[in-house]
Design a protein around this motif. Structure first.
Motif, short mmCIF file in Angstrom:
data_model
loop_
_atom_site.label_atom_id
_atom_site.label_comp_id
_atom_site.label_asym_id
_atom_site.label_seq_id
_atom_site.Cartn_x
_atom_site.Cartn_y
_atom_site.Cartn_z
N LEU A 18 27.50 4.30 63.12
CA LEU A 18 26.95 4.10 64.34
C LEU A 18 26.04 2.70 64.41
O LEU A 18 25.89 2.46 65.55
CB LEU A 18 25.80 5.29 64.52
CG LEU A 18 26.79 6.65 64.70
CD1 LEU A 18 25.52 7.59 64.64
CD2 LEU A 18 27.61 6.66 65.73
N GLY A 49 35.02 10.67 65.88
CA GLY A 49 35.32 9.17 65.67
C GLY A 49 34.26 8.60 64.37
O GLY A 49 34.75 7.83 63.76
N ILE A 50 33.05 9.32 64.10
CA ILE A 50 32.37 9.07 62.88
C ILE A 50 33.20 9.51 61.48
O ILE A 50 33.41 8.65 60.80
CB ILE A 50 30.97 10.04 62.94
CG1 ILE A 50 30.16 9.40 64.22
CG2 ILE A 50 30.22 9.86 61.75
CD1 ILE A 50 29.06 10.23 64.36
N LYS A 53 28.33 0.68 67.07
CA LYS A 53 28.93 1.25 68.56
C LYS A 53 28.77 2.87 68.77
O LYS A 53 28.61 3.41 67.31
CB LYS A 53 30.33 1.01 68.96
CG LYS A 53 31.48 1.97 68.41
CD LYS A 53 32.74 1.43 68.89
CE LYS A 53 33.75 2.43 68.92
NZ LYS A 53 35.04 2.03 69.41
N GLU A 54 28.59 3.57 69.54
CA GLU A 54 28.08 4.91 69.69
C GLU A 54 29.47 5.57 69.28
O GLU A 54 30.85 5.10 69.72
CB GLU A 54 27.82 5.22 71.12
CG GLU A 54 26.53 4.72 71.63
CD GLU A 54 26.13 4.80 73.14
OE1 GLU A 54 26.99 5.75 73.80
OE2 GLU A 54 25.02 4.10 73.32
N ARG A 55 29.60 6.59 68.95
CA ARG A 55 30.75 7.44 68.34
C ARG A 55 30.29 8.87 68.78
O ARG A 55 29.35 9.50 68.57
CB ARG A 55 31.15 7.19 67.18
CG ARG A 55 31.52 5.73 66.75
CD ARG A 55 31.84 5.62 65.21
NE ARG A 55 31.88 3.90 64.93
CZ ARG A 55 32.96 3.15 65.16
NH1 ARG A 55 33.93 3.82 65.73
NH2 ARG A 55 32.64 2.07 64.79
N HIS A 56 31.51 9.69 69.03
CA HIS A 56 31.33 11.13 68.89
C HIS A 56 31.63 11.57 67.43
O HIS A 56 32.06 10.74 66.44
CB HIS A 56 32.28 11.66 69.75
CG HIS A 56 33.97 11.19 69.82
ND1 HIS A 56 34.75 11.60 68.60
CD2 HIS A 56 34.55 10.35 70.30
CE1 HIS A 56 35.90 11.10 68.58
NE2 HIS A 56 35.82 10.35 69.82
N TYR A 111 28.28 12.11 72.24
CA TYR A 111 28.21 10.77 71.56
C TYR A 111 26.90 10.63 70.83
O TYR A 111 26.09 10.83 71.64
CB TYR A 111 28.80 9.67 72.63
CG TYR A 111 30.27 9.65 72.99
CD1 TYR A 111 30.95 8.63 72.22
CD2 TYR A 111 30.66 10.66 73.65
CE1 TYR A 111 32.35 8.43 72.45
CE2 TYR A 111 32.12 10.36 73.78
CZ TYR A 111 32.87 9.52 73.31
OH TYR A 111 34.10 9.43 73.66
N GLU A 141 35.87 6.79 61.34
CA GLU A 141 35.25 5.64 60.89
C GLU A 141 35.01 5.43 59.37
O GLU A 141 35.16 4.59 58.69
CB GLU A 141 34.03 5.31 61.48
CG GLU A 141 33.50 4.01 61.18
CD GLU A 141 34.18 2.80 61.47
OE1 GLU A 141 33.82 1.55 61.07
OE2 GLU A 141 35.41 2.74 61.97
#
Length: 109
Positions: free
Chosen positions: A14, A23-24, A17-20, A74, A27
């Motif tokens: 994080l 998405g985390i 950028k912001e992530r849901h 998010y 990543e």
């Protein structure tokens, strides 16, 4: 501190950028070259504790609804979360420096 590996990886995911949640997880898997896979239980349990500790907050920003699922939440780092992840990175850097001085990282295959 020290942070658990899961918490540290979530904070790292994080930082840029912001992530849901999914998405985390993606990543973390990508940045660790598939060495770490975080399941939903670990991820969302950690996120819940991190929000209670003031490290993360839910973001009100949403991408274009046509490009995103409205059920996704998010997350972003708080200022405190940013300071904590930096402090942990410095702590780990010091440990690696000690390991290098002790020649633990040289000549490994």
């Amino acid at each position: 501190m020290p942070l658990t590996p899961a918490v540290f990886h979530i904070l790292l995911a994080l930082t840029d950028k912001e992530r849901h949640g999914y998405g985390i997880m993606q990543e973390v898997t990508r940045r660790t070259n598939n060495q770490m896979h975080m399941g939903p239980g670990t991820l969302y349990g950690s996120i819940k504790r991190m929000m209670a500790d003031g490290l993360l907050e839910e973001s009100g920003n949403r991408p274009d609804p046509d490009l995103d699922d409205e059920r996704r939440r998010y997350y972003r780092l708080t200022d405190f979360g940013q300071r904590v992840v930096r402090a942990e990175a410095r702590r780990l850097e010091q440990l690696v420096s000690i390991a290098q001085m002790k020649h633990l990282l040289q000549g490994e295959a």
